[in-house]
Motif scaffolding. Structure first.
Motif, mmCIF file in Angstrom:
data_model
loop_
_atom_site.group_PDB
_atom_site.id
_atom_site.type_symbol
_atom_site.label_atom_id
_atom_site.label_comp_id
_atom_site.label_asym_id
_atom_site.label_seq_id
_atom_site.Cartn_x
_atom_site.Cartn_y
_atom_site.Cartn_z
ATOM 1 N N ASP A 183 12.504 -19.083 -3.412
ATOM 2 C CA ASP A 183 13.789 -18.746 -2.786
ATOM 3 C C ASP A 183 13.706 -17.756 -1.624
ATOM 4 O O ASP A 183 14.655 -17.606 -0.876
ATOM 5 N N GLN A 184 12.580 -17.051 -1.510
ATOM 6 C CA GLN A 184 12.531 -16.027 -0.457
ATOM 7 C C GLN A 184 11.092 -15.694 -0.050
ATOM 8 O O GLN A 184 10.141 -15.925 -0.805
ATOM 9 N N ILE A 185 10.986 -15.150 1.157
ATOM 10 C CA ILE A 185 9.723 -14.542 1.609
ATOM 11 C C ILE A 185 9.944 -13.033 1.570
ATOM 12 O O ILE A 185 10.993 -12.544 2.006
ATOM 13 N N VAL A 186 8.952 -12.331 1.042
ATOM 14 C CA VAL A 186 9.050 -10.871 0.926
ATOM 15 C C VAL A 186 8.039 -10.251 1.894
ATOM 16 O O VAL A 186 6.885 -10.697 1.951
ATOM 17 N N TYR A 187 8.464 -9.262 2.631
ATOM 18 C CA TYR A 187 7.587 -8.549 3.567
ATOM 19 C C TYR A 187 7.416 -7.108 3.079
ATOM 20 O O TYR A 187 8.412 -6.414 2.836
ATOM 21 N N THR A 188 6.160 -6.692 2.920
ATOM 22 C CA THR A 188 5.914 -5.332 2.408
ATOM 23 C C THR A 188 4.740 -4.674 3.155
ATOM 24 O O THR A 188 3.967 -5.364 3.830
ATOM 25 N N ARG A 189 4.629 -3.378 2.961
ATOM 26 C CA ARG A 189 3.441 -2.674 3.499
ATOM 27 C C ARG A 189 2.243 -3.013 2.606
ATOM 28 O O ARG A 189 1.230 -3.518 3.074
ATOM 29 N N THR A 190 2.353 -2.724 1.322
ATOM 30 C CA THR A 190 1.441 -3.256 0.303
ATOM 31 C C THR A 190 2.354 -3.792 -0.790
ATOM 32 O O THR A 190 3.543 -3.441 -0.816
ATOM 33 N N LEU A 191 1.821 -4.608 -1.712
ATOM 34 C CA LEU A 191 2.700 -5.131 -2.756
ATOM 35 C C LEU A 191 3.350 -3.991 -3.541
ATOM 36 O O LEU A 191 4.506 -4.079 -3.936
ATOM 37 N N ALA A 192 2.575 -2.924 -3.766
ATOM 38 C CA ALA A 192 3.106 -1.797 -4.529
ATOM 39 C C ALA A 192 3.860 -0.807 -3.637
ATOM 40 O O ALA A 192 4.501 0.108 -4.128
ATOM 41 N N GLY A 193 3.766 -1.014 -2.329
ATOM 42 C CA GLY A 193 4.309 -0.020 -1.403
ATOM 43 C C GLY A 193 5.677 -0.395 -0.846
ATOM 44 O O GLY A 193 6.396 -1.237 -1.394
ATOM 45 N N GLU A 194 5.993 0.225 0.278
ATOM 46 C CA GLU A 194 7.307 0.048 0.909
ATOM 47 C C GLU A 194 7.613 -1.432 1.171
ATOM 48 O O GLU A 194 6.761 -2.170 1.674
ATOM 49 N N GLU A 195 8.847 -1.829 0.831
ATOM 50 C CA GLU A 195 9.271 -3.202 1.159
ATOM 51 C C GLU A 195 9.981 -3.190 2.513
ATOM 52 O O GLU A 195 10.893 -2.389 2.727
ATOM 53 N N TYR A 196 9.561 -4.098 3.397
ATOM 54 C CA TYR A 196 10.171 -4.148 4.736
ATOM 55 C C TYR A 196 11.448 -4.993 4.745
ATOM 56 O O TYR A 196 12.325 -4.802 5.561
ATOM 57 N N GLY A 197 11.495 -5.997 3.887
ATOM 58 C CA GLY A 197 12.678 -6.856 3.874
ATOM 59 C C GLY A 197 12.364 -8.216 3.277
ATOM 60 O O GLY A 197 11.217 -8.505 2.905
ATOM 61 N N ARG A 241 -16.018 -8.200 -1.387
ATOM 62 C CA ARG A 241 -15.208 -7.700 -0.270
ATOM 63 C C ARG A 241 -13.772 -8.225 -0.371
ATOM 64 O O ARG A 241 -12.819 -7.504 -0.080
ATOM 65 N N CYS A 242 -13.627 -9.485 -0.778
ATOM 66 C CA CYS A 242 -12.282 -10.051 -0.937
ATOM 67 C C CYS A 242 -11.523 -9.284 -2.018
ATOM 68 O O CYS A 242 -10.339 -8.963 -1.860
ATOM 69 N N THR A 243 -12.236 -8.971 -3.105
ATOM 70 C CA THR A 243 -11.602 -8.214 -4.198
ATOM 71 C C THR A 243 -11.130 -6.848 -3.687
ATOM 72 O O THR A 243 -9.995 -6.412 -3.966
ATOM 73 N N ALA A 244 -11.982 -6.197 -2.907
ATOM 74 C CA ALA A 244 -11.613 -4.875 -2.369
ATOM 75 C C ALA A 244 -10.382 -5.004 -1.479
ATOM 76 O O ALA A 244 -9.454 -4.176 -1.539
ATOM 77 N N TRP A 245 -10.347 -6.061 -0.667
ATOM 78 C CA TRP A 245 -9.187 -6.266 0.229
ATOM 79 C C TRP A 245 -7.928 -6.490 -0.602
ATOM 80 O O TRP A 245 -6.875 -5.902 -0.329
ATOM 81 N N ILE A 246 -8.036 -7.331 -1.618
ATOM 82 C CA ILE A 246 -6.864 -7.650 -2.451
ATOM 83 C C ILE A 246 -6.342 -6.375 -3.119
ATOM 84 O O ILE A 246 -5.145 -6.097 -3.124
ATOM 85 N N ARG A 247 -7.254 -5.573 -3.654
ATOM 86 C CA ARG A 247 -6.832 -4.318 -4.318
ATOM 87 C C ARG A 247 -6.094 -3.406 -3.331
ATOM 88 O O ARG A 247 -5.069 -2.831 -3.647
ATOM 89 N N GLN A 248 -6.643 -3.323 -2.121
ATOM 90 C CA GLN A 248 -6.029 -2.453 -1.119
ATOM 91 C C GLN A 248 -4.654 -2.988 -0.704
ATOM 92 O O GLN A 248 -3.680 -2.242 -0.588
ATOM 93 N N ALA A 249 -4.568 -4.315 -0.515
ATOM 94 C CA ALA A 249 -3.306 -4.912 -0.047
ATOM 95 C C ALA A 249 -2.246 -4.925 -1.157
ATOM 96 O O ALA A 249 -1.057 -4.896 -0.873
ATOM 97 N N VAL A 250 -2.699 -4.938 -2.403
ATOM 98 C CA VAL A 250 -1.740 -4.816 -3.505
ATOM 99 C C VAL A 250 -1.338 -3.351 -3.656
ATOM 100 O O VAL A 250 -0.182 -3.031 -3.931
ATOM 101 N N GLY A 251 -2.315 -2.453 -3.431
ATOM 102 C CA GLY A 251 -2.041 -1.028 -3.643
ATOM 103 C C GLY A 251 -2.384 -0.590 -5.048
ATOM 104 O O GLY A 251 -1.808 0.357 -5.581
ATOM 105 N N GLU A 252 -3.352 -1.298 -5.669
ATOM 106 C CA GLU A 252 -3.760 -0.973 -7.040
ATOM 107 C C GLU A 252 -5.293 -1.030 -7.101
ATOM 108 O O GLU A 252 -5.877 -2.112 -7.214
ATOM 109 N N PRO A 253 -5.955 0.142 -6.987
ATOM 110 C CA PRO A 253 -7.419 0.165 -6.868
ATOM 111 C C PRO A 253 -8.161 -0.382 -8.083
ATOM 112 O O PRO A 253 -9.325 -0.781 -7.972
ATOM 113 N N GLU A 254 -7.489 -0.409 -9.242
ATOM 114 C CA GLU A 254 -8.179 -0.852 -10.471
ATOM 115 C C GLU A 254 -7.875 -2.305 -10.831
ATOM 116 O O GLU A 254 -8.247 -2.772 -11.906
ATOM 117 N N LEU A 255 -7.175 -3.027 -9.958
ATOM 118 C CA LEU A 255 -6.710 -4.380 -10.309
ATOM 119 C C LEU A 255 -7.882 -5.303 -10.676
ATOM 120 O O LEU A 255 -8.894 -5.335 -9.967
#
Ligand SMILES: Cc1cc2nc3c(=O)[nH]c(=O)nc-3n(C[C@H](O)[C@H](O)[C@H](O)COP(=O)(O)OP(=O)(O)OC[C@H]3O[C@@H](n4cnc5c(N)ncnc54)[C@H](O)[C@@H]3O)c2cc1C
Length: 537
Positions: free
Chosen positions: A78-92, A259-273
């Motif tokens: 139903d929607q596209i979500v825009y955020t800084r990180t998944l855990a971080g600020e939501e842009y809209g 490296r992909c895992t590190a990127w995903i963790r950073q983009a989610v905002g959860e270092p232990e994911l």
């Protein structure tokens, strides 16, 4: 398969398989060569859009039901979500009827959001089940040589090295972006290459804490250190993400699972994911259209003919809809009823659609890029991220782009009516049965049961008409199936009032219309329109 193949298809990607299914619909036997041992293992395309589902509806055999079984669960489209990180600020957020469906007033179908590795087998099974398609996996097309009255296709078995050939009247190049067939024919690509570079990562992770309360078809993330998108594949923990990088091959090759895992963790905002990377595949964003879609007996479809940014999910869909445009024309040519204009009309009708979809998909990618710039405080007009998201409203809202294309070719008989002028040609669709347009969907009653006007079209031409004039008799004279419409609302929607008729092609596009028949339309007029639609100008 009974009888020799009449068409050889190079490539069993989604478009090659759709081409085979379309040909089977017209009783044309085909042989598909695929160099890989099976269908795709790494998913790219997810969105089978509404128009493609309308195409699949004509294949019958439960294909749409099987595709629908693969759809994301309720709420995810139903929607596209825009955020800084998944855990971080939501842009809209932007609502997305293009991915969730625009309602049954526009189509009897809805889009399906799944993944290519899951829906290609559905197409494959249906193609083989038709009894009119042979698929040879592990077999590479080496060359296709036009020998005037047929094409010789040389192939090599990749496990044994053995070479073989088939001779067929027509060849379809559905061999993807790096199409060897296109290259051997010397057809240039026009447009913009390598607009951006991306790593596509297929992985499993529990992102529910950041997505369950705001389910979305995509989560675009952008920060100083990362830019990309998370895309749910099943709503149960399987995801894709696209990671943008600068195109440097050394950087590309450094994207290991770690490296992909590190990127995903950073983009989610959860270092232990916990992240389980399933596969990784780089891709390049192009905005390219082949200069020609046909050379003699060889036709280009899918990514071989056009490559567009995936922002909007139009690449495969445009390809499948081109296969739909081409199959009935090839069938007519094989039956000996096609005039000289018919096969050329494929390129005249579909190339502008491909060019337009490519450009509009690129516009979407720029609107997403603008959100990322705003997120970093670098938007050239000083927009905030929220303002930039508000401007990205077309991405996910594309009824006009999906249903509103109009064909202007030699096989369409104009009725002189003006083009509709939607407020926004991407977002707004004006349903009209004007020649060159997709015949609009409306619910009608036939033999006491509800039926979509789209289902009036099966293997041949249909004449949707009012009952007043002897249209039924005129249709019968030309091997056209008549549908008398009683409902005045539908007659108005089709622009035929109480006395007119609309001639619809096997691909659901309007070939001719007699809006208000003052009693002068004759068998000769109908014959002329049918003949023109079959390529006899
Ligand atoms: C990240 C991403 C997301 C996307 N999302 C969407 C989406 O949601 N919706 C959408 O519509 N599109 C989407 N696309 C685009 C879509 O994936 C492509 O447009 C689509 O796969 C093209 O299908 P195709 O059959 O033309 O080509 P391909 O899928 O590339 O298939 C071509 C086939 O031809 C075979 N082949 C090549 N050469 C030979 C040869 N010589 N002999 C035999 N076989 C050969 C290849 O092995 C391959 O299997 C996306 C793309 C990307 C990268």
């Amino acid at each position: 398969m009974t009888g020799p193949p009449r068409v050889a298809i190079c490539g069993a990607g989604p478009v090659g398989l759709a081409m085979a299914l379309e040909l089977a619909r017209f009783d044309v036997h085909s042989i598909v060569f695929e160099r890989h041992p099976g269908t795709a293992v790494h998913p790219k395309a997810r969105n089978i859009n509404t128009r493609t589902m309308e195409v699949a509806r004509q294949w019958g055999g439960g294909v749409t039901r099987r595709l629908r079984e693969l759809d994301l669960p309720e709420g995810w489209t139903d929607q596209i979500v825009y955020t800084r990180t998944l855990a971080g600020e939501e842009y809209g957020r932007v609502t997305t009827p293009g991915f969730s469906g625009s309602g049954d007033h526009l189509s009897p179908e809805r889009p399906v959001l799944s993944s290519q590795d899951r829906f290609e087998p559905v197409l494959l099974r249906a193609a083989i089940g038709s009894g009119k398609v042979t698929v040879r996996f592990g077999t590479e097309v080496i060359r296709a040589r036009d020998e005037h009255d047929h094409v010789r296709v040389d192939v090599r078995d990749r496990s044994t090295g053995e070479e073989d050939h088939v001779s067929v009247p027509y060849v379809i190049a559905a061999d993807g972006a790096a199409s060897g067939t296109r290259e051997r024919l010397g057809i240039p690509l026009v447009g913009r290459a390598a607009g951006s570079h991306n790593i596509n990562v297929h992985f499993r992770a529990d992102l529910a804490p950041w997505t369950d309360q705001r389910r979305g078809v995509m989560y675009w993330v952008a920060d100083a250190g990362h830019r990309g998108v998370f895309q749910p594949l099943d709503g149960a923990g399987t995801w894709l993400c696209q990671i943008s990088y600068d195109g440097n091959p050394v950087v590309r090759d450094s994207f290991s699972a770690e490296r992909c895992t590190a990127w995903i963790r950073q983009a989610v905002g959860e270092p232990e994911l916990d992240v389980d990377v399933l596969s990784i595949s780089p891709w390049v964003m192009n905005v390219l259209v082949a200069e020609r879609f046909r050379v003699g007996r060889v036709f280009l479809v899918g990514d071989a003919a056009h490559q567009m940014p995936p922002t909007g999910g139009f690449g495969m869909n445009t390809g499948i809809q081109s296969a739909h445009n081409l199959a009935w024309k090839l069938a007519a040519a094989l039956d000996g009823v096609a005039g000289p204009e018919l096969l050329d009309s494929f390129e005249h009708e579909r190339r502008p659609v491909a060019a337009s979809n490519a450009q509009r998909s690129f516009d979407n990618s720029r609107s997403v890029w603008a959100v990322a710039q705003a997120g970093r405080g670098e938007h050239p007009d000083g927009l905030t991220p929220r303002e930039a998201v508000a401007r990205a409203h077309r991405y996910g809202n594309f009824a006009g782009m999906e249903f509103g294309h109009v064909y202007d070719s030699a096989v369409i008989t104009s009725d002189g009516s003006p083009l509709p002028t939607p407020a926004d040609p991407v977002e707004d669709y004006v349903p009209v049965a004007r020649p060159g347009h997709r015949a609009p969907h409306a619910w009608i009653t036939q033999r006491g049961r509800p039926m979509s006007t789209l289902d009036t079209v099966r293997h041949g031409f249909a004449l949707v008409c009012s009952g007043v004039r002897p249209w039924v008799a005129l249709a019968a004279e030309h091997d056209v199936r008549p549908y008398v419409i009683d409902d005045p609302t539908v007659r108005t929607a089709y622009g035929i009032g109480d006395t007119g008729a609309v001639l619809i092609r096997p691909d659901g596009y309007v070939a001719a219309r007699w809006p208000h028949d003052p009693g002068r339309t004759t068998a000769a007029d109908v014959r002329a329109a049918v003949q023109r639609a079959r390529g006899w100008s």
